[in-house]
Design an enzyme around this catalytic site. Structure first.
Site, PDB file in Angstrom:
ATOM      1  N   TYR A  75       0.812  -1.224   0.000  1.00 47.91           N
ATOM      2  CA  TYR A  75       0.000   0.000   0.000  1.00 47.91           C
ATOM      3  C   TYR A  75       0.845   1.274   0.000  1.00 47.91           C
ATOM      4  CZ  TYR A  75      -4.515  -2.349   0.657  1.00 47.91           C
ATOM      5  OH  TYR A  75      -5.663  -3.090   0.482  1.00 47.91           O
ATOM      6  N   GLU A 123       1.061  -5.980  -8.720  1.00 47.55           N
ATOM      7  CA  GLU A 123       0.443  -6.609  -7.541  1.00 47.55           C
ATOM      8  C   GLU A 123       0.463  -8.135  -7.637  1.00 47.55           C
ATOM      9  OE1 GLU A 123      -2.556  -2.888  -6.422  1.00 47.55           O
ATOM     10  OE2 GLU A 123      -3.407  -4.817  -6.988  1.00 47.55           O
ATOM     11  N   ASN A 170     -13.962  -3.063   3.819  1.00 46.45           N
ATOM     12  CA  ASN A 170     -14.779  -3.082   2.596  1.00 46.45           C
ATOM     13  C   ASN A 170     -14.621  -4.394   1.808  1.00 46.45           C
ATOM     14  OD1 ASN A 170     -12.238  -2.616   1.591  1.00 46.45           O
ATOM     15  ND2 ASN A 170     -12.766  -0.802   0.403  1.00 46.45           N
TER      16      ASN A 170
HETATM   17  P1  CMP Z   1      -8.312  -0.793  -1.290  1.00 47.67           P
HETATM   18  O1  CMP Z   1      -8.954  -1.041  -2.619  1.00 47.67           O
HETATM   19  O2  CMP Z   1      -7.744  -1.971  -0.601  1.00 47.67           O
HETATM   20  O3  CMP Z   1      -7.163   0.296  -1.471  1.00 47.67           O
HETATM   21  C1  CMP Z   1      -6.790   1.172  -0.426  1.00 47.67           C
HETATM   22  C2  CMP Z   1      -7.677   1.049   0.760  1.00 47.67           C
HETATM   23  O4  CMP Z   1      -7.605   2.105   1.666  1.00 47.67           O
HETATM   24  C3  CMP Z   1      -9.119   1.045   0.306  1.00 47.67           C
HETATM   25  O5  CMP Z   1      -9.413  -0.162  -0.350  1.00 47.67           O
HETATM   26  C4  CMP Z   1      -9.855   1.291   1.602  1.00 47.67           C
HETATM   27  O6  CMP Z   1     -10.175   0.110   2.284  1.00 47.67           O
HETATM   28  C5  CMP Z   1      -8.826   2.077   2.382  1.00 47.67           C
HETATM   29  N1  CMP Z   1      -9.274   3.439   2.607  1.00 47.67           N
HETATM   30  C6  CMP Z   1      -9.552   4.360   1.686  1.00 47.67           C
HETATM   31  N2  CMP Z   1      -9.953   5.504   2.279  1.00 47.67           N
HETATM   32  C7  CMP Z   1      -9.936   5.267   3.604  1.00 47.67           C
HETATM   33  C8  CMP Z   1     -10.252   6.036   4.739  1.00 47.67           C
HETATM   34  N3  CMP Z   1     -10.673   7.309   4.625  1.00 47.67           N
HETATM   35  N4  CMP Z   1     -10.118   5.454   5.943  1.00 47.67           N
HETATM   36  C9  CMP Z   1      -9.678   4.181   6.056  1.00 47.67           C
HETATM   37  N5  CMP Z   1      -9.363   3.399   5.010  1.00 47.67           N
HETATM   38  C10 CMP Z   1      -9.501   3.942   3.803  1.00 47.67           C
END
Ligand code: CMP
Length: 139
Positions: A50, A127, A113
């Protein structure tokens, strides 16, 4: 165009026994699972994976969360797999996700999510290489 994309079933979904339900969405939509493994992400690996978000306020929280329990990492193959998976997942925040998308059906919050999916063909390659060797992809 035939493509590959990297998918992660996140800790919240693994914990709630949703691996099968989520894989069923992929398979019903002509995405073939050509590689898959369950693992506990090391903190350092989460930080590298990340790194694009390293300056965001939620970076630490995100890495804490992604290392909090097992995840399933997988390679999906299909026509326009990157975009197709993004559409199947829905918006990052489940509250904003379209009906019947994975995040609308199963997501709990923007953090929990349920799934991650590569956002471009270029990132999909990076990735996929991060998690899998060529011999683990049974194509
Ligand atoms: P992902 O697709 O795994 O890529 C980055 C992740 O950061 C995203 O899904 C979310 O789960 C997470 N993310 C994005 N915005 C926020 C936020 N405001 N607070 C916490 N997690 C976040």
């Amino acid at each position: 165009m035939l493509e590959y994309t990297l998918s992660i079933i996140k800790p919240d979904a693994v914990e709630r026994n949703l691996i099968g339900d989520i894989n069923s969405v992929f398979e019903k939509n002509d995405l073939k699972i050509v590689a898959q493994k369950m693992l506990l992400l090391a903190r350092r690996d989460a930080e590298i994976f990340y790194q694009i978000h390293k300056d965001r306020s939620f970076f630490n929280e995100l890495c804490d969360y992604m290392t909090s329990g097992p995840v399933v990492v997988q390679v999906l193959k299909g026509k326009n797999a990157v975009k197709k998976n993004r559409n199947l997942m829905g918006a990052t925040n489940p509250e904003n996700a379209e009906e019947n998308t994975i995040r609308k059906l199963f997501g709990i919050s923007v953090e929990k999510n349920s799934v991650h999916g590569s956002d471009s063909d270029k990132n999909a390659k990076i990735e996929i290489n991060f998690f899998f060797s060529q011999k683990e992809i049974l194509d």
